[in-house]
Design a protein around this motif. Structure first.
Motif, PDB file in Angstrom:
ATOM      1  N   LEU A 221       0.828  -1.212   0.000  1.00 45.56           N
ATOM      2  CA  LEU A 221       0.000   0.000   0.000  1.00 45.56           C
ATOM      3  C   LEU A 221       0.863   1.263   0.000  1.00 45.56           C
ATOM      4  CD1 LEU A 221      -2.927  -0.613   2.511  1.00 45.56           C
ATOM      5  CD2 LEU A 221      -3.015  -0.440   0.036  1.00 45.56           C
TER       6      LEU A 221
ATOM      7  N   LEU B 188       0.835   4.292  -2.544  1.00 50.87           N
ATOM      8  CA  LEU B 188       0.602   5.665  -2.087  1.00 50.87           C
ATOM      9  C   LEU B 188       1.772   6.580  -2.476  1.00 50.87           C
ATOM     10  CD1 LEU B 188      -1.172   7.628  -0.569  1.00 50.87           C
ATOM     11  CD2 LEU B 188      -0.169   6.846   1.564  1.00 50.87           C
TER      12      LEU B 188
ATOM     13  N   TRP C  90      -3.564   1.451   8.754  1.00 52.62           N
ATOM     14  CA  TRP C  90      -4.111   2.767   8.424  1.00 52.62           C
ATOM     15  C   TRP C  90      -3.187   3.867   8.911  1.00 52.62           C
ATOM     16  CZ3 TRP C  90      -5.754   6.983  11.406  1.00 52.62           C
ATOM     17  CH2 TRP C  90      -6.379   8.000  10.666  1.00 52.62           C
TER      18      TRP C  90
ATOM     19  N   THR D 277       0.844   3.444   7.115  1.00 57.27           N
ATOM     20  CA  THR D 277       1.124   3.383   5.681  1.00 57.27           C
ATOM     21  C   THR D 277       1.663   4.712   5.133  1.00 57.27           C
ATOM     22  OG1 THR D 277      -0.427   1.600   5.294  1.00 57.27           O
ATOM     23  CG2 THR D 277       0.097   2.988   3.414  1.00 57.27           C
TER      24      THR D 277
ATOM     25  N   ILE E 100      -9.723   8.268  -3.672  1.00 55.66           N
ATOM     26  CA  ILE E 100      -9.599   7.090  -2.806  1.00 55.66           C
ATOM     27  C   ILE E 100      -8.667   7.390  -1.629  1.00 55.66           C
ATOM     28  CG2 ILE E 100      -8.756   4.712  -2.686  1.00 55.66           C
ATOM     29  CD1 ILE E 100      -9.616   4.359  -5.557  1.00 55.66           C
ATOM     30  N   VAL E 101      -7.544   8.045  -1.941  1.00 60.58           N
ATOM     31  CA  VAL E 101      -6.584   8.364  -0.880  1.00 60.58           C
ATOM     32  C   VAL E 101      -7.231   9.283   0.167  1.00 60.58           C
ATOM     33  CG1 VAL E 101      -4.387   9.487  -0.341  1.00 60.58           C
ATOM     34  CG2 VAL E 101      -4.593   8.080  -2.390  1.00 60.58           C
TER      35      VAL E 101
ATOM     36  N   TYR F 212      -9.705   7.358   2.269  1.00 59.13           N
ATOM     37  CA  TYR F 212      -8.938   6.478   3.151  1.00 59.13           C
ATOM     38  C   TYR F 212      -8.444   7.245   4.374  1.00 59.13           C
ATOM     39  CZ  TYR F 212      -4.679   3.989   4.668  1.00 59.13           C
ATOM     40  OH  TYR F 212      -3.704   3.368   5.397  1.00 59.13           O
ATOM     41  N   ALA F 213      -7.882   8.437   4.126  1.00 59.46           N
ATOM     42  CA  ALA F 213      -7.268   9.184   5.220  1.00 59.46           C
ATOM     43  C   ALA F 213      -8.319   9.807   6.135  1.00 59.46           C
ATOM     44  CB  ALA F 213      -6.347  10.266   4.659  1.00 59.46           C
TER      45      ALA F 213
END
Lengths: 302, 273
Positions: free
Chosen positions: A100, A104, A174, A177, B14-15, B18-19
């Motif tokens: 991930l 990212l 979470w 990452t 999406i990021v 997610y955050a």
């Protein structure tokens, strides 16, 4: 004439050098002393405590018992369960974080739109207090209260071992990452753009460009990120404390050491666990450095 | 071109989701009324500020907040000051033992903090530091120094120090050259490392829960774990969420205003292997 001149110059130089040395030591001394004082001395003291029978509930019974505490801990099934849980959490979370985190890092590095927005949001999990994030996950999975609780039927996921561990790993992934991604991004910026262009001229597709060009250049960054995160994951404490408090055999070694010390007030056993955790971390670091030849980061002056 | 923009936009979304989702969830909980707290809805059906009013009326939270702010600020100031001295030496001077110091500080960065909890508990009790601000400030300085030294020395290495000489040639005194030329150049690096160190201290839970025992020095993360609500019949979820949101605000502000610096600080000198 020339000889005396060069002679005095050499003397001056060495005087200057000596002054530089002294200044260097002087400037580093405060930081070095604090770091040594707060870690070096206590770890020696921990080793000493680990050789004692020392229970604060029975302070008069303190005595030197040699390695007896080590025998007690290392033959105890709670210790090995906690050790297994810690290793499991470490391996799974770091493996998923690597994948991930790489994705990212690529997004943060290459996105065409909203780069600032992506980077800003990615920093939120990094910066947020772990305890706060852990509460958010706990309430999310609490039956009735949480938006995720109904996801897998009517069960209470935080009361069963497997699902608790999965949620702990989720919370850990979470939170960390983005940190992994930032460390990987440091390696990503080192990949020369020309090299990628050349590879794509030669007909390499994007997967080949990634595995054949980017990964080899990024190898040092990847290893450093893995080393940092592995050692960090191994000391997991906050997430477990808030999510399960170690119930249903979800304790990590840190939780177990904390419980023996603060709840059990057993300094001898607590210290023994401290020393064993310290040794485990040292061994992991050693294996990384030996196996992969990770160069210590920060030493850029070679 | 347009198509790839859409695709990036989608990936970015999406990021962001997610955050933000876990953060928005705790914000949502903090605004829920006691009656709707357990409805499982992501967005509150009825809004209230009572949770915030509640925590700011209790001594427990206000004192913890004061402790958190005071301890984090003092630790940050000292760690950055000590880190600056050492980083200057590492970046600009050559002296034997430099690599040893860099290696040692790296070791501290990877040190399992729980290993220090039991000896520090005993040492601090003997020295009278247990359950005091300094009992937490000392380990915080120690464990944030590697971070400070690393980011600061990376920044200091990029400063064109010759400018200082040039300023002196133009007639500035040593002090003027330092204040007018070097300080403005070094300031961004110092701010960056101060933010990173502050986040580290603000975040700590393990030391704070092990080395404190009363409201005298308990920080907010620890106070959160002890929150029980006003009476034993009251669910503390709302109060915990509100307190959690309060201590998240500084982090969000840092991230919003200093995103660029935090990113460069965390990636700087992380790898030059």
């Amino acid at each position: 004439m020339t000889r005396t001149a060069s002679g005095t110059r050499r003397k001056q130089l060495s005087a200057e050098k000596r002054a530089e040395r002294r200044l260097g030591w002087l400037l580093c001394a405060p930081a070095a002393l604090v770091m040594l004082g707060v870690t070096g001395w206590p770890i020696v003291y921990a080793i000493w405590l680990s050789l004692q029978r020392f229970d604060l509930k029975f302070p008069d019974q303190q005595e030197f018992v040699g390695l007896a505490n080590y025998a007690t801990v290392l033959t105890n099934s709670y210790w090995w369960t906690a050790f297994g849980v810690t290793v499991l959490i470490t391996v799974i979370s770091v493996a998923i974080e690597l994948v991930l985190g790489m994705a990212l890092a690529l997004v943060m590095h290459r996105t065409l739109v909203g780069r600032g927005l992506v980077r800003t949001s990615a920093l939120i999990p990094y910066g947020i207090v772990t305890v706060v994030a852990a509460f958010s996950w706990r309430y999310a999975w609490t039956p009735g209260t949480g938006y995720l609780a109904g996801l897998f039927g009517e069960s209470a996921p935080l009361t069963e071992r497997a699902s608790s561990l999965a949620i702990i790993i989720l919370a850990e992934i979470w939170k960390t990452t983005p940190f992994m991604a930032l460390l990987l991004m440091a390696g990503l910026v080192l990949v020369p753009e020309d090299l990628l262009k050349a590879a794509s001229m030669d007909g390499a597709n994007s997967w080949q460009r990634f595995t054949r060009v980017m990964l080899p250049v990024m190898k040092p960054a990847i290893l450093v990120a893995l080393l940092f995160r592995t050692l960090d994951a191994f000391r997991i404490f906050d997430n477990i404390y808030i999510l399960t408090a170690g119930a249903n055999e979800t304790s990590s070694v840190s939780i177990l050491a904390y419980n023996n010390l603060i709840k059990g007030l057993n300094l001898g056993i607590g210290s023994t666990m401290s020393v064993l955790i310290f040794l485990s971390v040292a061994i992991i670091a050693f294996i990384f450095i030996r196996l992969f030849g990770t160069v210590a980061p920060g030493r850029r002056d070679k | 071109m347009k198509k790839s923009k859409w695709r990036w936009g989608f990936i970015d979304a999406i990021v962001v989701v997610y955050a933000l989702v876990p953060v928005l969830w705790i914000v949502s909980l903090s605004f829920k009324t006691p009656a709707t707290l357990n409805d499982g809805s992501f967005i509150p059906r009825a809004w209230t500020l009572d949770n915030y009013r509640g925590i700011f009326q209790t001594d427990q939270f206000i004192r913890a907040l004061g402790n958190s702010i005071g301890i984090a600020l003092i630790s940050t100031a000292i760690a950055v000051a000590l880190g600056m001295l050492a980083a200057y030496a590492i970046a600009r001077l050559s002296f034997p033992g430099k690599n040893l110091l860099v290696g040692f500080s790296l070791m501290i960065a990877m040190f399992p903090q729980v290993s220090l909890v039991s000896p520090l508990f005993e040492i601090e009790r003997a020295l009278g530091l247990f359950d005091t601000w300094w009992g937490l400030i000392l380990p915080y300085i120690t464990f944030s120094l590697p971070l400070a030294i690393q980011t600061l020395s990376a920044f200091f290495q990029q400063i064109p120090w010759d400018l200082e000489k040039a300023a002196k040639m133009d007639g500035a005194t040593q002090a003027q050259a330092f204040r007018r030329v070097i300080v403005p150049l070094a300031a961004p690096g110092v701010v960056t490392s101060a933010i990173l160190v502050f986040i580290f201290c603000w975040n700590d839970f393990l030391f704070a829960i092990s080395l404190t025992s009363t409201e005298r020095s308990r920080t907010v993360p620890v106070a959160l774990s002890f929150f029980t609500g006003d009476s034993q019949f009251e669910d503390p979820t709302g109060s915990i969420s509100a307190a959690a949101v309060v201590i998240t605000i500084p982090i969000i502000l840092f991230v919003l205003f200093f995103q660029r610096r935090i990113v460069s600080g965390l990636t700087s000198g992380a790898v030059k292997g």
